[in-house]
Design a protein around this motif. Structure first.
Motif, PDB file in Angstrom:
ATOM      1  N   ALA A 163       0.980  -1.415   0.002  1.00  0.00           N
ATOM      2  CA  ALA A 163       0.151   0.123  -0.215  1.00  0.00           C
ATOM      3  C   ALA A 163       0.870   1.213  -0.088  1.00  0.00           C
ATOM      4  CB  ALA A 163      -0.875   0.067   1.252  1.00  0.00           C
ATOM      5  N   SER A 164       0.327   2.455  -0.329  1.00  0.00           N
ATOM      6  CA  SER A 164       0.968   3.723  -0.371  1.00  0.00           C
ATOM      7  C   SER A 164      -0.364   4.600   0.253  1.00  0.00           C
ATOM      8  CB  SER A 164       1.099   4.186  -1.641  1.00  0.00           C
ATOM      9  OG  SER A 164       1.779   5.531  -1.490  1.00  0.00           O
ATOM     10  N   TYR A 165       0.376   5.665   1.195  1.00  0.00           N
ATOM     11  CA  TYR A 165      -0.448   6.513   2.053  1.00  0.00           C
ATOM     12  C   TYR A 165      -0.267   7.671   1.592  1.00  0.00           C
ATOM     13  CZ  TYR A 165      -2.450   2.431   4.723  1.00  0.00           C
ATOM     14  OH  TYR A 165      -2.996   1.503   5.068  1.00  0.00           O
ATOM     15  N   GLY A 166      -1.300   8.894   1.987  1.00  0.00           N
ATOM     16  CA  GLY A 166      -0.920  10.243   1.962  1.00  0.00           C
ATOM     17  C   GLY A 166      -1.701  10.840   2.884  1.00  0.00           C
ATOM     18  N   PHE A 167      -1.066  12.132   3.356  1.00  0.00           N
ATOM     19  CA  PHE A 167      -1.889  12.924   4.564  1.00  0.00           C
ATOM     20  C   PHE A 167      -1.787  14.130   4.307  1.00  0.00           C
ATOM     21  CE2 PHE A 167      -1.782  14.452   8.995  1.00  0.00           C
ATOM     22  CZ  PHE A 167      -3.366  14.545   9.121  1.00  0.00           C
ATOM     23  N   GLY A 168      -3.272  14.797   4.326  1.00  0.00           N
ATOM     24  CA  GLY A 168      -3.052  16.334   4.082  1.00  0.00           C
ATOM     25  C   GLY A 168      -4.190  16.722   4.724  1.00  0.00           C
ATOM     26  N   TYR A 169      -4.351  18.409   4.364  1.00  0.00           N
ATOM     27  CA  TYR A 169      -5.525  19.117   4.757  1.00  0.00           C
ATOM     28  C   TYR A 169      -6.290  19.544   3.724  1.00  0.00           C
ATOM     29  CZ  TYR A 169      -8.034  23.108   7.230  1.00  0.00           C
ATOM     30  OH  TYR A 169      -8.927  23.971   7.771  1.00  0.00           O
ATOM     31  N   ASP A 170      -7.588  19.407   3.870  1.00  0.00           N
ATOM     32  CA  ASP A 170      -8.592  19.898   2.848  1.00  0.00           C
ATOM     33  C   ASP A 170      -9.111  21.260   3.428  1.00  0.00           C
ATOM     34  OD1 ASP A 170     -10.931  20.498   1.233  1.00  0.00           O
ATOM     35  OD2 ASP A 170     -11.831  18.689   1.531  1.00  0.00           O
ATOM     36  N   GLU A 171      -8.640  22.612   2.958  1.00  0.00           N
ATOM     37  CA  GLU A 171      -8.821  23.500   3.393  1.00  0.00           C
ATOM     38  C   GLU A 171     -10.321  23.894   3.110  1.00  0.00           C
ATOM     39  OE1 GLU A 171      -7.295  28.256   3.410  1.00  0.00           O
ATOM     40  OE2 GLU A 171      -6.198  26.824   2.060  1.00  0.00           O
ATOM     41  N   LEU A 172     -10.889  23.751   1.960  1.00  0.00           N
ATOM     42  CA  LEU A 172     -12.271  23.943   1.448  1.00  0.00           C
ATOM     43  C   LEU A 172     -13.186  23.483   2.496  1.00  0.00           C
ATOM     44  CD1 LEU A 172     -14.134  25.217  -0.600  1.00  0.00           C
ATOM     45  CD2 LEU A 172     -13.961  22.998  -1.796  1.00  0.00           C
ATOM     46  N   HIS A 173     -12.960  22.325   2.847  1.00  0.00           N
ATOM     47  CA  HIS A 173     -13.916  21.620   3.668  1.00  0.00           C
ATOM     48  C   HIS A 173     -13.809  21.559   5.313  1.00  0.00           C
ATOM     49  CE1 HIS A 173     -14.958  19.852  -0.241  1.00  0.00           C
ATOM     50  NE2 HIS A 173     -16.270  20.450   0.119  1.00  0.00           N
ATOM     51  N   ASP A 174     -12.476  22.263   5.737  1.00  0.00           N
ATOM     52  CA  ASP A 174     -11.988  22.237   6.979  1.00  0.00           C
ATOM     53  C   ASP A 174     -11.516  20.792   7.346  1.00  0.00           C
ATOM     54  OD1 ASP A 174     -10.787  23.250   9.325  1.00  0.00           O
ATOM     55  OD2 ASP A 174     -12.628  23.748  10.119  1.00  0.00           O
ATOM     56  N   ASP A 175     -11.031  19.739   6.757  1.00  0.00           N
ATOM     57  CA  ASP A 175     -11.070  18.448   7.185  1.00  0.00           C
ATOM     58  C   ASP A 175      -9.678  17.896   6.817  1.00  0.00           C
ATOM     59  OD1 ASP A 175     -11.938  16.077   7.893  1.00  0.00           O
ATOM     60  OD2 ASP A 175     -13.059  15.656   6.148  1.00  0.00           O
ATOM     61  N   TYR A 176      -9.268  17.125   7.744  1.00  0.00           N
ATOM     62  CA  TYR A 176      -8.037  16.228   7.440  1.00  0.00           C
ATOM     63  C   TYR A 176      -8.360  14.832   6.848  1.00  0.00           C
ATOM     64  CZ  TYR A 176      -5.582  19.710  10.082  1.00  0.00           C
ATOM     65  OH  TYR A 176      -4.951  20.748  10.548  1.00  0.00           O
ATOM     66  N   LYS A 177      -7.619  14.625   5.802  1.00  0.00           N
ATOM     67  CA  LYS A 177      -7.768  13.285   4.896  1.00  0.00           C
ATOM     68  C   LYS A 177      -6.768  12.599   4.930  1.00  0.00           C
ATOM     69  CE  LYS A 177     -11.841  15.687   2.275  1.00  0.00           C
ATOM     70  NZ  LYS A 177     -12.411  15.850   1.318  1.00  0.00           N
ATOM     71  N   VAL A 178      -6.701  11.062   5.117  1.00  0.00           N
ATOM     72  CA  VAL A 178      -5.860  10.250   4.397  1.00  0.00           C
ATOM     73  C   VAL A 178      -6.255   9.419   3.097  1.00  0.00           C
ATOM     74  CG1 VAL A 178      -4.902   8.185   5.264  1.00  0.00           C
ATOM     75  CG2 VAL A 178      -5.180   9.777   7.032  1.00  0.00           C
ATOM     76  N   VAL A 179      -5.382   9.147   2.480  1.00  0.00           N
ATOM     77  CA  VAL A 179      -5.603   8.646   1.128  1.00  0.00           C
ATOM     78  C   VAL A 179      -4.842   7.134   1.133  1.00  0.00           C
ATOM     79  CG1 VAL A 179      -5.525   8.347  -1.413  1.00  0.00           C
ATOM     80  CG2 VAL A 179      -6.273  10.528  -0.299  1.00  0.00           C
ATOM     81  N   LEU A 204     -11.454  12.686   8.538  1.00  0.00           N
ATOM     82  CA  LEU A 204     -11.464  12.910   9.997  1.00  0.00           C
ATOM     83  C   LEU A 204     -12.729  13.580  10.397  1.00  0.00           C
ATOM     84  CD1 LEU A 204      -9.987  12.546  12.876  1.00  0.00           C
ATOM     85  CD2 LEU A 204      -8.942  15.101  12.380  1.00  0.00           C
ATOM     86  N   ARG A 205     -13.244  14.390   9.647  1.00  0.00           N
ATOM     87  CA  ARG A 205     -14.556  15.099   9.952  1.00  0.00           C
ATOM     88  C   ARG A 205     -15.814  14.141  10.151  1.00  0.00           C
ATOM     89  NH1 ARG A 205     -16.965  20.129  10.249  1.00  0.00           N
ATOM     90  NH2 ARG A 205     -15.046  21.156   9.860  1.00  0.00           N
ATOM     91  N   SER A 206     -15.808  13.095   9.161  1.00  0.00           N
ATOM     92  CA  SER A 206     -16.963  12.119   9.070  1.00  0.00           C
ATOM     93  C   SER A 206     -16.364  10.652   9.919  1.00  0.00           C
ATOM     94  CB  SER A 206     -17.365  11.771   7.709  1.00  0.00           C
ATOM     95  OG  SER A 206     -16.348  11.365   6.897  1.00  0.00           O
TER      96      SER A 206
END
Length: 306
Positions: A147-163, A184-186
């Protein structure tokens, strides 16, 4: 003597300029300060001021193993360059069970993604400053070979996300890969297309994203691609609209090859290698515009002799 009562706005302004560890000490004081410091609005204000103080926010996080336990240490980047002895500090280990395939898969705004590459029950988001951690819910991908992962911040929806990108052991095309994104929000995982229309062309059907962690810059996660059809490009995933795009790398000179993706300040950059003699840092001054690539500096390889 009467001690003046400061307005809440002024208190917030003062506290937001302090280092994070100093702010945490005030949580044990007045209840009103605890409520203020714990609010999302204060966290955002503190982050805005923190990013301006690069000496305070540039930390090196070190992960190691000793027998049956993990060891975490941190040090200031400035200490590596300016102190005669580098100062490293112990951090409390956030992982309860030692797993050999746990990796530091990304960081954003002081949060760290520790990803377990075969079992989501041991993948967590961790704030080393506060010690708080969040275990990611189980996602059960179809393919769990690697697997490969990525982590960052979605400023538009004020949400942290992991792919997470999960591949079948024998990769023969886009049907042998699965992409999931965690919000993270949901607090749940959803499925997204693997590179969308970018890899629909028959020439791209067996192209593969690099297994390295995705690099977060400009609101997007970036991965190198491997294969004859995607030479000199990387793939980006927009955390806001959840769409894939191709991003062209610089036009290198003869003998110059890719080494890794990175960031220089807030700019997306690529580090290149010239015949094991020199390294160069290229910065994309205007994101998404190939013509804006600029070679900022070149460093001689420490083992190279003129």
């Amino acid at each position: 003597m009467t001690i003046p009562i400061l307005p809440v706005e002024l208190i917030s302004e003062i506290l937001s300029r302090l280092p994070a560890k100093s702010v945490l000490q005030f949580k044990s004081g007045l209840k009103s300060w605890l409520a203020l410091i714990s609010s999302p609005e204060f966290a955002k204000a503190h982050l805005r001021f923190s990013v301006k103080n690069t000496e305070d926010i540039q930390h090196l996080l070190i992960l190691g193993r000793k027998r049956n336990s993990w060891i975490f240490k941190e040090c200031l980047i400035s200490s590596l360059f300016y102190d005669s002895v580098t100062k490293a500090f112990d951090l409390e280990c956030p992982i309860g069970i030692v797993r050999t395939d746990t990796r530091l898969a990304g960081s954003c705004n002081g949060l760290i993604l520790l990803a377990h590459y075969s079992n989501s029950q041991y993948s967590i988001l961790w704030n080393p400053t506060t010690g708080k951690r969040k275990t990611l819910p189980d996602y059960r991908p179809r393919w769990k070979s690697y697997a490969s992962y990525g982590f960052g911040y979605d400023e538009l929806h004020d949400d942290y996300k992991v792919v997470g990108i999960f591949y079948k052991y024998i990769f023969e095309g886009s049907d042998d890969v699965e992409v999931k994104i965690y919000s993270l929000r949901s607090d749940c995982w959803t499925s997204v297309d693997y590179c969308g229309e970018i890899l629909n062309n028959s020439c791209y059907s067996k192209e593969l994203i690099s297994p390295a962690s995705g690099l977060f810059a400009n609101g997007k996660l970036h991965w190198d691609a491997s294969g004859p059809c995607l030479l000199n490009v990387c793939l980006s995933f927009d955390l806001a609209n959840e769409k894939w795009e191709k991003l062209e790398k610089p036009s290198y000179g003869v003998g110059e090859t890719d080494l890794c993706l990175g960031t220089l300040g807030s700019d997306f950059c690529v580090v290149s290698n010239y015949k094991e003699t020199h390294f160069s840092a290229w910065v994309m001054k205007e994101y998404g515009v190939k013509e804006s690539w600029m070679k900022m500096f070149t460093i001689k390889h420490p083992d190279y002799q003129n």
